[in-house]
Write a protein that holds these residues in place. Sequence first.
Motif, PDB file in Angstrom:
ATOM      1  N   LEU A   1       0.836  -1.205   0.000  1.00 14.71           N
ATOM      2  CA  LEU A   1       0.000   0.000   0.000  1.00 14.71           C
ATOM      3  C   LEU A   1       0.868   1.252   0.000  1.00 14.71           C
ATOM      4  CD1 LEU A   1      -2.869   1.206   0.184  1.00 14.71           C
ATOM      5  CD2 LEU A   1      -2.679   1.029   2.676  1.00 14.71           C
TER       6      LEU A   1
ATOM      7  N   HIS B   1       0.909   4.465  -2.918  1.00 15.73           N
ATOM      8  CA  HIS B   1       0.785   5.899  -2.612  1.00 15.73           C
ATOM      9  C   HIS B   1       2.074   6.639  -2.963  1.00 15.73           C
ATOM     10  CE1 HIS B   1      -3.158   6.068  -0.668  1.00 15.73           C
ATOM     11  NE2 HIS B   1      -2.872   4.915  -0.093  1.00 15.73           N
TER      12      HIS B   1
ATOM     13  N   TYR C   1      -2.664   7.305   4.850  1.00 11.71           N
ATOM     14  CA  TYR C   1      -3.313   6.298   4.016  1.00 11.71           C
ATOM     15  C   TYR C   1      -4.822   6.569   3.971  1.00 11.71           C
ATOM     16  CZ  TYR C   1       0.737   3.105   4.045  1.00 11.71           C
ATOM     17  OH  TYR C   1       1.970   2.530   3.857  1.00 11.71           O
TER      18      TYR C   1
ATOM     19  N   VAL D   1      -8.560   5.897   3.058  1.00 14.45           N
ATOM     20  CA  VAL D   1      -9.323   4.709   2.649  1.00 14.45           C
ATOM     21  C   VAL D   1     -10.760   5.128   2.371  1.00 14.45           C
ATOM     22  CG1 VAL D   1      -7.897   3.112   3.971  1.00 14.45           C
ATOM     23  CG2 VAL D   1      -9.905   4.138   5.050  1.00 14.45           C
ATOM     24  N   PRO D   2     -11.451   4.407   1.486  1.00 16.18           N
ATOM     25  CA  PRO D   2     -12.860   4.733   1.222  1.00 16.18           C
ATOM     26  C   PRO D   2     -13.702   4.513   2.465  1.00 16.18           C
ATOM     27  CG  PRO D   2     -12.229   2.665   0.162  1.00 16.18           C
ATOM     28  CD  PRO D   2     -10.974   3.278   0.673  1.00 16.18           C
TER      29      PRO D   2
ATOM     30  N   ASN E   1      -9.426  -3.324   1.488  1.00 12.32           N
ATOM     31  CA  ASN E   1      -9.212  -1.899   1.745  1.00 12.32           C
ATOM     32  C   ASN E   1     -10.518  -1.138   1.925  1.00 12.32           C
ATOM     33  OD1 ASN E   1      -7.238   0.268   1.950  1.00 12.32           O
ATOM     34  ND2 ASN E   1      -8.107   1.043   0.047  1.00 12.32           N
ATOM     35  N   GLU E   2     -11.559  -1.550   1.204  1.00  8.15           N
ATOM     36  CA  GLU E   2     -12.841  -0.836   1.295  1.00  8.15           C
ATOM     37  C   GLU E   2     -13.597  -1.122   2.582  1.00  8.15           C
ATOM     38  OE1 GLU E   2     -13.346  -4.454  -1.444  1.00  8.15           O
ATOM     39  OE2 GLU E   2     -11.911  -2.808  -1.152  1.00  8.15           O
ATOM     40  N   GLU E   3     -13.090  -2.042   3.420  1.00  6.38           N
ATOM     41  CA  GLU E   3     -13.746  -2.340   4.689  1.00  6.38           C
ATOM     42  C   GLU E   3     -12.938  -1.890   5.903  1.00  6.38           C
ATOM     43  OE1 GLU E   3     -15.058  -6.346   5.046  1.00  6.38           O
ATOM     44  OE2 GLU E   3     -16.091  -6.365   3.104  1.00  6.38           O
ATOM     45  N   VAL E   4     -11.761  -1.336   5.664  1.00  7.35           N
ATOM     46  CA  VAL E   4     -10.895  -0.907   6.757  1.00  7.35           C
ATOM     47  C   VAL E   4     -11.588   0.115   7.655  1.00  7.35           C
ATOM     48  CG1 VAL E   4      -8.795   0.404   7.280  1.00  7.35           C
ATOM     49  CG2 VAL E   4      -8.737  -1.438   5.577  1.00  7.35           C
ATOM     50  N   TRP E   5     -12.321   1.043   7.051  1.00 13.13           N
ATOM     51  CA  TRP E   5     -12.951   2.142   7.785  1.00 13.13           C
ATOM     52  C   TRP E   5     -13.889   1.658   8.883  1.00 13.13           C
ATOM     53  CZ3 TRP E   5     -18.300   2.948   7.809  1.00 13.13           C
ATOM     54  CH2 TRP E   5     -19.031   2.131   6.938  1.00 13.13           C
TER      55      TRP E   5
ATOM     56  N   VAL F   1      -3.079   5.423   8.643  1.00 15.50           N
ATOM     57  CA  VAL F   1      -4.483   5.157   8.311  1.00 15.50           C
ATOM     58  C   VAL F   1      -5.376   5.966   9.232  1.00 15.50           C
ATOM     59  CG1 VAL F   1      -6.304   3.412   8.260  1.00 15.50           C
ATOM     60  CG2 VAL F   1      -4.034   2.835   7.423  1.00 15.50           C
TER      61      VAL F   1
ATOM     62  N   GLN G   1      -7.021   9.755   9.089  1.00 14.25           N
ATOM     63  CA  GLN G   1      -8.337  10.052   8.532  1.00 14.25           C
ATOM     64  C   GLN G   1      -9.437  10.005   9.582  1.00 14.25           C
ATOM     65  OE1 GLN G   1      -9.123   7.570   5.168  1.00 14.25           O
ATOM     66  NE2 GLN G   1     -11.226   8.242   4.893  1.00 14.25           N
TER      67      GLN G   1
END
Length: 383
Positions: A16, A20, A181, A183-184, A272-276, A302, A305
């Motif tokens: 990752l 970036h 980092y 993330v969505p 990655n789309e579930e990290v949040w 991360v 954010q």
Amino acid sequence: MKILYHCSLADGGLALYSQHHAAAIAAVEGVQVLWHAPETLRPPEQCQRVAPLELPRRKPARGRMRRAIDFYSDTLSPYRELTSLAEALRPDAVILSCWGEYFAPLWAPQLGRLRKGGVKVAAVVHDPVRSFVRGPKWLHDWSLNEACGVLDVALVHDAGIARHFGLYDRSRILEVPHGPYPVPVGAVSKEQLRQELSIPLNAMVLLSFGHIRDGKNLDEIIAALPSLPSAHLLVAGREQSAGQKPAAHYQELASRLGVAARCHWHTSYIPNEEVWKYFRASDVLLLTYSPDFFSASGVLNVNAQFGLPVLASAGAGPLLDAVKQYQLGVILLKPDANSIAQATPAVLRIKGEWQKFAEENSWRINAERVVRALSEQADGAKS
């Protein structure tokens, strides 16, 4: 300037970082980035994919000798591919995003030939303290010397540490920030996420995110839970390797201490789309590393954010420097159960200068420093 950016990993935090980092370098005016990585690792924005890096496809070896042979082959193969590609493309510089010293006496001469041909070699050295010895000490020292000697620029997140250990004397040490980092993020609320994760709405949730490994002191965190009756531990990350304690070890400890119902385990791969989800559902981020951790923390970046207050411990280095400079949380001198239990209520009140942290440690600043250093190296060689 044409830069060949080489990443030998297909997933994980270092992969990752590579995405970036390469994207930020490609955004610098006058720079073309050629992306050399496994086919499954998405090319960053504005980067041109070249021949994909071939990764071995084999079943896990059972015998010790077979594993050793595979490790040897897996270490040297990416360097052979990189060298062959660089000789064909003739970039101005090569950046290694995953650098290590293993078998360097065998692969460093290949990069040395590129340097003699005018190609500058840089590497992101995430952990400049190379204290883990695999094999004889003399071989470790020789490998370190060869791996460091082939670099024109060593990119580190703490130049003081690199200079202290004296490994990079023959290369230029350049300190660069570890960018955030992003993330969505979904539209689900914190309350809804806790219901989904089977965590009480009024709980104080402590998040341990990333690979499960011994150096994160999960056993001490679990041992602190009896003294924190409202706290729940959320562990999100895969097991690191066979050489580390598995999740079952910590789950058994939680059962013995009577806190198993307050520990929540998500040990499969997290897209990655579930990290949040895990950050938004939590109240405190645990970065309770052992004293032999000297690196920057990808998980901290991360969290830029989300702004969770941080409970941190580590060796002297960029992680603790960031927590102190931007008031991001509480630093523990020793991450034992008693210290964790005492510090947790206080850390909840900390807001932190997260926006300032993100602005002053951006990928743009990182990329501009890297391009400037490589340009200066190239100009110096011409003169």
